[in-house]
Design an enzyme around this catalytic site. Structure first.
Site, PDB file in Angstrom:
ATOM      1  N   ASP A   1       0.810  -1.233   0.000  1.00 21.69           N
ATOM      2  CA  ASP A   1       0.000   0.000   0.000  1.00 21.69           C
ATOM      3  C   ASP A   1       0.832   1.267   0.000  1.00 21.69           C
ATOM      4  O   ASP A   1       0.410   2.313   0.509  1.00 21.69           O
ATOM      5  CB  ASP A   1      -0.969   0.020   1.209  1.00 21.69           C
TER       6      ASP A   1
ATOM      7  N   ASN B   1      -5.275 -10.086  -3.710  1.00 22.88           N
ATOM      8  CA  ASN B   1      -4.956  -9.544  -2.375  1.00 22.88           C
ATOM      9  C   ASN B   1      -4.491  -8.093  -2.521  1.00 22.88           C
ATOM     10  O   ASN B   1      -4.574  -7.307  -1.592  1.00 22.88           O
ATOM     11  CB  ASN B   1      -3.882 -10.390  -1.653  1.00 22.88           C
TER      12      ASN B   1
ATOM     13  N   GLY C   1      -4.571  -4.200  -3.800  1.00 18.43           N
ATOM     14  CA  GLY C   1      -5.553  -3.163  -4.119  1.00 18.43           C
ATOM     15  C   GLY C   1      -4.761  -1.933  -4.501  1.00 18.43           C
ATOM     16  O   GLY C   1      -4.113  -1.336  -3.647  1.00 18.43           O
ATOM     17  N   HIS C   2      -4.736  -1.609  -5.773  1.00 16.66           N
ATOM     18  CA  HIS C   2      -3.928  -0.493  -6.260  1.00 16.66           C
ATOM     19  C   HIS C   2      -4.854   0.656  -6.666  1.00 16.66           C
ATOM     20  O   HIS C   2      -5.690   0.493  -7.551  1.00 16.66           O
ATOM     21  CB  HIS C   2      -3.053  -0.942  -7.436  1.00 16.66           C
TER      22      HIS C   2
ATOM     23  N   GLN D   1       2.013  -5.953  -3.232  1.00 18.13           N
ATOM     24  CA  GLN D   1       2.473  -6.070  -1.836  1.00 18.13           C
ATOM     25  C   GLN D   1       3.786  -5.274  -1.659  1.00 18.13           C
ATOM     26  O   GLN D   1       4.006  -4.335  -2.395  1.00 18.13           O
ATOM     27  CB  GLN D   1       2.651  -7.539  -1.419  1.00 18.13           C
TER      28      GLN D   1
ATOM     29  N   LYS E   1       1.768   2.183  -5.121  1.00 26.92           N
ATOM     30  CA  LYS E   1       2.293   1.636  -6.384  1.00 26.92           C
ATOM     31  C   LYS E   1       1.365   1.957  -7.568  1.00 26.92           C
ATOM     32  O   LYS E   1       1.812   2.352  -8.636  1.00 26.92           O
ATOM     33  CB  LYS E   1       2.485   0.108  -6.267  1.00 26.92           C
ATOM     34  N   GLY E   2       0.056   1.765  -7.330  1.00 26.83           N
ATOM     35  CA  GLY E   2      -0.920   1.992  -8.411  1.00 26.83           C
ATOM     36  C   GLY E   2      -0.819   3.404  -8.949  1.00 26.83           C
ATOM     37  O   GLY E   2      -0.758   3.619 -10.162  1.00 26.83           O
TER      38      GLY E   2
HETATM   39  P1  GDP Z   1      -0.783   0.388  -3.553  1.00 28.67           P
HETATM   40  O1  GDP Z   1      -1.373  -0.895  -3.097  1.00 28.67           O
HETATM   41  O2  GDP Z   1       0.681   0.454  -3.327  1.00 28.67           O
HETATM   42  O3  GDP Z   1      -1.145   0.741  -4.969  1.00 28.67           O
HETATM   43  O4  GDP Z   1      -1.415   1.518  -2.617  1.00 28.67           O
HETATM   44  P2  GDP Z   1      -2.963   1.624  -2.170  1.00 28.67           P
HETATM   45  O5  GDP Z   1      -3.750   2.121  -3.312  1.00 28.67           O
HETATM   46  O6  GDP Z   1      -3.427   0.393  -1.502  1.00 28.67           O
HETATM   47  O7  GDP Z   1      -2.844   2.700  -1.009  1.00 28.67           O
HETATM   48  C1  GDP Z   1      -2.334   3.960  -1.222  1.00 28.67           C
HETATM   49  C2  GDP Z   1      -3.402   4.987  -0.803  1.00 28.67           C
HETATM   50  O8  GDP Z   1      -2.815   6.257  -0.676  1.00 28.67           O
HETATM   51  C3  GDP Z   1      -4.500   5.148  -1.838  1.00 28.67           C
HETATM   52  O9  GDP Z   1      -5.695   5.492  -1.190  1.00 28.67           O
HETATM   53  C4  GDP Z   1      -3.987   6.309  -2.688  1.00 28.67           C
HETATM   54  O10 GDP Z   1      -5.035   7.004  -3.342  1.00 28.67           O
HETATM   55  C5  GDP Z   1      -3.357   7.165  -1.624  1.00 28.67           C
HETATM   56  N1  GDP Z   1      -2.209   7.983  -2.046  1.00 28.67           N
HETATM   57  C6  GDP Z   1      -1.239   7.684  -2.933  1.00 28.67           C
HETATM   58  N2  GDP Z   1      -0.287   8.635  -2.951  1.00 28.67           N
HETATM   59  C7  GDP Z   1      -0.672   9.557  -2.042  1.00 28.67           C
HETATM   60  C8  GDP Z   1      -0.096  10.773  -1.562  1.00 28.67           C
HETATM   61  O11 GDP Z   1       0.994  11.191  -1.964  1.00 28.67           O
HETATM   62  N3  GDP Z   1      -0.782  11.445  -0.594  1.00 28.67           N
HETATM   63  C9  GDP Z   1      -1.968  11.018  -0.094  1.00 28.67           C
HETATM   64  N4  GDP Z   1      -2.554  11.735   0.840  1.00 28.67           N
HETATM   65  N5  GDP Z   1      -2.529   9.863  -0.528  1.00 28.67           N
HETATM   66  C10 GDP Z   1      -1.894   9.152  -1.468  1.00 28.67           C
HETATM   67  P1  IMO Z   2      -0.886  -4.148  -2.265  1.00 27.77           P
HETATM   68  O1  IMO Z   2      -0.434  -4.682  -3.594  1.00 27.77           O
HETATM   69  C1  IMO Z   2      -0.979  -4.563   2.056  1.00 27.77           C
HETATM   70  C2  IMO Z   2      -1.069  -8.646   3.656  1.00 27.77           C
HETATM   71  C3  IMO Z   2      -2.329  -9.081   4.359  1.00 27.77           C
HETATM   72  C4  IMO Z   2      -1.764 -10.088   5.336  1.00 27.77           C
HETATM   73  C5  IMO Z   2      -0.650 -10.752   4.531  1.00 27.77           C
HETATM   74  C6  IMO Z   2      -1.056 -12.056   3.857  1.00 27.77           C
HETATM   75  O2  IMO Z   2      -2.182  -3.438  -2.326  1.00 27.77           O
HETATM   76  O3  IMO Z   2       0.194  -3.354  -1.626  1.00 27.77           O
HETATM   77  P2  IMO Z   2      -2.591 -12.725   1.806  1.00 27.77           P
HETATM   78  O4  IMO Z   2      -3.976 -12.300   1.427  1.00 27.77           O
HETATM   79  O5  IMO Z   2      -1.570 -12.405   0.779  1.00 27.77           O
HETATM   80  O6  IMO Z   2      -2.542 -14.149   2.261  1.00 27.77           O
HETATM   81  O7  IMO Z   2      -2.247 -11.837   3.119  1.00 27.77           O
HETATM   82  O8  IMO Z   2      -0.279  -9.815   3.547  1.00 27.77           O
HETATM   83  N1  IMO Z   2      -1.276  -8.140   2.275  1.00 27.77           N
HETATM   84  C7  IMO Z   2      -1.205  -6.844   1.945  1.00 27.77           C
HETATM   85  N2  IMO Z   2      -1.029  -5.743   2.723  1.00 27.77           N
HETATM   86  N3  IMO Z   2      -1.074  -4.446   0.720  1.00 27.77           N
HETATM   87  C8  IMO Z   2      -1.235  -5.535  -0.069  1.00 27.77           C
HETATM   88  O9  IMO Z   2      -1.184  -5.471  -1.411  1.00 27.77           O
HETATM   89  C9  IMO Z   2      -1.341  -6.806   0.548  1.00 27.77           C
HETATM   90  N4  IMO Z   2      -1.516  -8.068   0.092  1.00 27.77           N
HETATM   91  C10 IMO Z   2      -1.464  -8.865   1.158  1.00 27.77           C
HETATM   92  O10 IMO Z   2      -2.959  -7.990   4.996  1.00 27.77           O
HETATM   93  O11 IMO Z   2      -1.173  -9.414   6.406  1.00 27.77           O
HETATM   94 MG    MG Z   3      -2.873  -1.594  -1.808  1.00 23.10          MG
END
Ligand code: GDP
Ligand code: IMO
Ligand code: MG
Length: 424
Positions: A13, A38, A40-41, A224, A16-17
């Protein structure tokens, strides 16, 4: 042409997305190489938020090919839901979305097994997203899995039945209370398989090889983060794939000497969702502020993310394992308003000060040692140029660059595509 990588350096999280979407205009092909739903981007542009789980984050760019590589595990049901959302927005993916025949398929019973395993673990649960990731990779390495290429064969449903029956016996063996209606789950699964079949399946390693030979630029999108890597993460509180650079080689069929830039992406602080050790975790007002201002809720499960200060011991380790060449710092805006920021630069471990990540980083073994850095007040979210960034933020960034000895080339100041500042 070499393949560039974009990898999360923490517990996922990192953003990356967003950054893949920002970088996509520079690339011909965006390729996912591991993980599955698993992930969520999140991408934000034109006032709209999009969350992708299996589909690469280049999908909103018309001229880009998006490849789901052999290292990915695909749940056809979730995949279909992602496609339905793209259809609603008239995204034309029929030609540009390619799927590796060697990617493994998540069966409904894999999801049930994940739930049974977690329930049986009780308090020791991993905190899995319950998408069936672990059981699917277990069947892959156990040489029992069903691959995308199998569903093109006439007798694949026999193979499916044998495996699903075995899974049911395993679920019974767990002897936990899991309610399910397999007929209903299978009807949904087989219908989604038909949707999957309408897409283009390819021998992806050959495709990648040819694309490289014809000078196409490729960005591999990690899912991840490094601390969730099956080998190098905080085992057993990890996911079931190699989230680090080596995973891109096995998950796409790219040779190690064909890797170009390695973008390492990290939040200006740290978050973790699910169970497992987290040395710099905060249980006070500061942690609460990070969670609230940063909207730290999982994009896949909606669970609140645990928050804490930046951990340079862990970040340095991730940079080493991945061979990071450029760093991207996310969510700088969330730290606005903190008078003093803390960065963990070493651990007190068994009475000694260490700067590497040891085998045990549980709370009882580690006390973080912090360096304090002056914070900033300015709202960064409207800034677009490096020259606008406050002096104290530059101080923070330069401190990290010096500690890690890698340049931070991008600072993100908000979730939108436009809230991205290129430094050099
Ligand atoms: P990913 O799994 O690495 O793609 O990241 P996620 O989408 O799960 O989580 C990142 C969260 O932070 C999302 O809600 C994005 O919209 C948000 N986000 C990304 N970059 C920034 C930033 O620079 N500032 C803030 N406030 N939010 C951000
Ligand atoms: P992105 O790509 C954050 C965590 C789960 C759990 C562990 C194992 O959005 O960054 P799993 O479902 O793979 O068996 O879960 O890994 N986990 C993540 N945490 N971002 C993710 O993906 C994750 N994918 C799995 O919360 O602790
Ligand atoms: Mg994510």
């Amino acid at each position: 042409m070499a393949v560039d990588l974009l990898l999360g350096l923490q517990w996922g999280d990192e953003g990356k997305g967003k950054i893949v979407d920002v970088l996509t205009s520079k690339y011909d092909i965006i390729a996912r190489f591991q993980g599955g739903p698993n992930a969520g981007h999140t991408l934000v542009f034109n006032g709209r938020k999009h969350v992708l789980h299996t589909i690469p984050s280049g999908i909103f760019h018309d001229d880009t090919v998006n490849l789901v590589g052999n290292g990915v595990v695909i749940d056809p049901v979730i995949f279909k839901k992602e496609l339905d959302k793209l259809d609603e927005q008239d995204v034309n993916y029929k030609k540009s979305l390619l799927i590796s025949r060697k990617a493994h398929i998540i069966l409904p019973t894999h999801r049930l097994l994940d739930a049974a395993s977690e329930t049986a673990k009780g308090k020791a649960k991993i905190g899995s997203t319950l998408k069936g990731i672990g059981p699917t990779y277990m069947d892959k390495t156990g040489r029992n899995g069903i691959r995308v290429g199998d569903i093109e064969l006439v007798d694949w449903k026999n193979k499916y039945r044998t495996l699903a029956d075995k899974h049911q016996a395993m679920i019974d063996f767990y002897n936990v209370d899991i309610q399910y209606d397999l007929d209903e789950l299978e009807a949904e699964f087989f219908s989604a398989i038909e949707t999957l079949k309408s897409l283009k399946f390819i021998d992806s390693e050959e495709y990648v090889h040819q694309a490289q030979a014809s000078e196409k630029s490729i960005l591999a999108e990690g899912a991840q983060g490094s601390l969730l890597d099956i080998d190098f993460g905080t085992y057993p509180f990890v996911t079931s794939s190699n989230t680090t650079a080596a995973g891109a080689c096995t998950g796409l069929g790219v040779a190690p000497n064909q890797i170009g830039k390695v973008y390492g992406i990290f939040k200006a602080y740290t978050t973790r969702v699910g169970s497992g050790p987290f040395p710099t975790e905060l249980f006070d007002k500061d942690g609460e502020t990070m969670g609230r201002v940063g909207h730290e809720f999982g994009a896949t499960t909606g669970r609140p993310r645990r928050c804490g200060w930046l951990d340079l011991v862990a970040l340095r380790y991730a940079c080493q394992v991945n061979g990071v060449t450029e760093l991207i710092m996310m969510k700088g805006d969330v730290l606005s308003g903190f008078k003093t920021l803390k960065v963990c630069t070493a651990y007190k471990y068994k009475g000694e000060e260490i700067t590497h990540l040891p085998y045990n980083i549980e709370e009882q073994n580690i006390t973080p040692i912090y360096t304090e850095i002056k914070g900033w007040d300015a709202d960064l979210t409207g800034m677009t140029e490096a020259s606008q960034l406050p002096e104290a933020l530059n101080g923070y960034v330069e401190f990290l660059e010096k500690e890690l000895n890698i340049p931070i080339t991008v600072v993100s100041v908000g979730p939108d595509r436009k809230q991205t500042i290129h430094r050099k």
